[in-house]
Design an enzyme around this catalytic site. Structure first.
Site, short mmCIF file in Angstrom:
data_model
loop_
_atom_site.label_atom_id
_atom_site.label_comp_id
_atom_site.label_asym_id
_atom_site.label_seq_id
_atom_site.Cartn_x
_atom_site.Cartn_y
_atom_site.Cartn_z
N GLN A 40 0.86 -1.24 -0.13
CA GLN A 40 -0.04 -0.09 -0.01
C GLN A 40 0.78 1.07 -0.05
O GLN A 40 0.48 2.49 -0.09
CB GLN A 40 -1.14 -0.01 1.35
CG GLN A 40 -2.20 -1.03 1.08
CD GLN A 40 -2.95 -1.05 2.16
OE1 GLN A 40 -2.60 -0.68 3.38
NE2 GLN A 40 -4.22 -1.49 1.98
N ASN A 41 2.16 1.10 0.02
CA ASN A 41 3.08 2.25 0.00
C ASN A 41 2.95 2.84 -1.49
O ASN A 41 2.98 2.02 -2.46
CB ASN A 41 4.40 2.04 0.34
CG ASN A 41 5.31 3.23 0.52
OD1 ASN A 41 5.70 4.25 -0.34
ND2 ASN A 41 5.76 3.53 1.77
N HIS A 42 2.94 4.09 -1.55
CA HIS A 42 2.78 4.81 -2.69
C HIS A 42 4.04 4.90 -3.53
O HIS A 42 4.11 5.71 -4.78
CB HIS A 42 2.20 5.93 -2.67
CG HIS A 42 0.54 6.04 -2.16
ND1 HIS A 42 -0.10 7.08 -1.39
CD2 HIS A 42 -0.32 4.96 -2.58
CE1 HIS A 42 -1.39 6.62 -1.45
NE2 HIS A 42 -1.50 5.25 -1.87
N SER A 139 5.40 8.86 1.27
CA SER A 139 4.67 7.98 0.45
C SER A 139 4.05 6.85 1.22
O SER A 139 3.32 6.01 0.85
CB SER A 139 5.71 7.41 -0.51
OG SER A 139 6.61 6.67 0.28
#
Length: 185
Positions: A40-42, A139
């Site tokens: 889920q880290n951007h 992020s």
């Protein structure tokens, strides 16, 4: 109390002009032994959008090669620390990385970008040394800014090279070595 964990080596080569610095890998990243390993880290989506490459769809080794192809390096501010979970606010007994390792290799380094506020606390030191610096919104999925808003800020990592200052990395290698600093960040 959690035990000390060690971060990852830098993703660099002699051609990088931009270095993105995070704080310290989260639990999912440490388990995978990959920068920004939490699904889920951007990070990979953000940088991929900026450089117009499908980084999020690539395997990890291809991601690193593609960053380097675009003259972007990757590392963290912290080398080792103790932390429960993945929140930066839980970091204790931090030991900072020796950035002389980067500047000895990356003589073309001009811009240092900081992924989030914890990493951004070191921004004044790099600005003082003559690097162009940019503190970016984190992020991390824990930082709840909309992706589109984050991306507007992250586009700063791709400013034209002609806008960058020259020659700073070569003269800075020895000045970026930490003095066994310890902090709680």
């Amino acid at each position: 109390m959690s035990r000390a964990a060690k971060g990852f080596p830098p993703v660099i080569d002699a051609k990088i002009e931009t270095l993105i610095l995070g704080s310290f890998p989260g639990v999912a990243s440490l388990v995978k032994a990959q920068y920004y390993g939490h699904p889920q880290n951007h990070f990979w989506r953000l940088v991929g959008a900026v450089i117009e490459e499908p980084l999020a769809e690539m395997d990890y080794e291809a991601r690193k090669r593609t960053l380097l192809k675009h003259r972007i390096g990757l590392w963290d501010i912290i080398d080792t620390c103790a932390r429960e979970g993945s929140l930066d606010s839980n970091i204790r007994d931090a030991r900072h990385n020796d950035f002389g390792q980067v500047t000895r290799v990356a003589k073309k380094l001009r811009r240092v970008c900081f992924n989030g506020k914890t990493a951004g606390k070191r921004e004044p030191k790099f600005a003082e040394l003559g690097f162009e610096t940019v503190v970016l919104p984190s992020s991390s999925p824990a930082y709840t800014m909309r992706f589109e808003e984050k991306l507007k800020q992250w586009r700063k990592i791709a400013a034209p090279a002609s806008a960058l200052r020259g020659g700073v990395a070569t003269e800075l290698a020895s000045r970026l070595t930490p003095h066994a600093s310890r902090s709680a960040c």
